[in-house]
Write an enzyme that holds these catalytic residues in place. Sequence first.
Site, short mmCIF file in Angstrom:
data_model
loop_
_atom_site.label_atom_id
_atom_site.label_comp_id
_atom_site.label_asym_id
_atom_site.label_seq_id
_atom_site.Cartn_x
_atom_site.Cartn_y
_atom_site.Cartn_z
N GLU A 255 0.98 -1.07 0.02
CA GLU A 255 -0.12 -0.04 -0.05
C GLU A 255 0.95 1.12 -0.02
OE1 GLU A 255 -1.54 3.00 1.46
OE2 GLU A 255 -2.23 2.05 3.16
N CYS A 289 -1.99 8.75 3.05
CA CYS A 289 -1.64 8.24 1.59
C CYS A 289 -3.03 8.79 0.77
CB CYS A 289 -1.67 6.93 1.69
SG CYS A 289 -0.09 6.18 2.54
#
Length: 485
Positions: A255, A289
Amino acid sequence: MPQHTVRSLLKVDAFIDGNWIPSEQRFSVYNPANGELIAEVCDADPALAERAIDAAYKALGPWQAKTAKERAELMRAWYQAIVANKQALGELMSREQGKPIAEAVGEIEYGASFIDWFAGEAERHHGEVLARSAADKRSWISKQGIGVCTAITPWNFPNAMITRKVAPALAAGCTIVVKPAQLTPLSALALMQLAAEVGIPQGVINMLPSSQAKAIGKVLTEHPRVRKFTFTGSTEVGKQLMAQCSSGMKKVSMELGGNAPFIIFDDADLDLAIEQLLAAKFRNAGQTCISVNRVLVHDSIISEVEQRLLRALAELQVGPGDKEGIDYGPLINQAAIDKAQKLQQQAVDAGAKVLCGGDVLHQLGPLFYAPTLITAVTPTMAISQEEIFAPILALQQFNSEAEALELANATPFGLAGYFCSSDYRRIARVAEQLQCGMLGINAGAISHAYNAFGGVKESGIGVEGSSLGLAEYQVTKTITLGGFE
Ligand code: SIN
């Protein structure tokens, strides 16, 4: 249910095979709001990492042998212990990470929800019985836990990024070794205290605080007993770690970084768009993120959007995490401040304008950054190409739907994307064409244990959460049984 205080949850040693393991070498953990030293933590070295993997390997057979219900019950007990101690866990997290206590408690609940969700998935998952390929044979596909897993997790979500990896691993029947971020190991270690108290067996989860990221990363990615490695962090580091995994052909899920566009079309409901933009941008002071990196605004509404954002940003309260009513706290460290200032300065030098903020709030401390609005940003500026990870809204303009899509997709990243529109035909068109793994339409808060979290392009491989998250920790085995009449 054990009730803890911050003090009783403050653990400073590595957690291996169910035991707290001290080391002579230690590293310091500081509160980013005021620079206060919180703890000196065990600095695990590669030898301890090998010991943790051996413990996870030893624990694997007995953990796999448990029934799904037994595993799920232990996971639910851990979930309940976390929820029962969410206030103390949140306060501890706020101290080491800086986010407001209320937001930190929210992360504890979010993190715990993955354990609850995957406890359910542990009981629901199943294989497949195949169509008969020959009269004398029967075949089926069975799904099994992949084995020993290892993980490296980031500082921006010191709890949830651990549970989102550990929970599916445990549900699948795997054991795991985690290296939490050097900046925020205390939330991770507190989770281990609770796991031990509810009876998660020794060696099933092992926690390795360390300042030796490269050396530990090498062991976690290359050790022959490890079958799966998972990482949340930058694309640059993710690529290196993935390369290290390749020699052992280990399964990976990554990720990685994002560069999320947030498009505001001229048919958008502006009240809703501004509210959702703020939610997506200022969560964790912009240090997520999936935070908005590029705000793309139709040129017919740019002045209106600027004025609304100026009013909204003037209302935001910045301060230390333990102060009531603040919207965001300090950035994590000086490097984060330096990066924000550099990106902003480069943009200004190339013609962008700062409409508000743009400075460190020195009266609060060196790591507090003002809510900042920059306009006249262009796609070639570094601020449009790199993750800002700070409370800076950078506005670009577009003139048509095609241009908005071209700008939005002009990046090697594809984690989250967002857009606001009231036209259902446009919604369908744009949703199909935006290149991202997660899309918020008239919505800025998109994370949930039920949702698949993951990116496309250089933002990663695999997903976390959702019904798909379990498969990342499983292998399939096709079994054929012969000898039928
Ligand atoms: C992240 O920033 O990597 C995680 C954000 C989330 O889970 O919502």
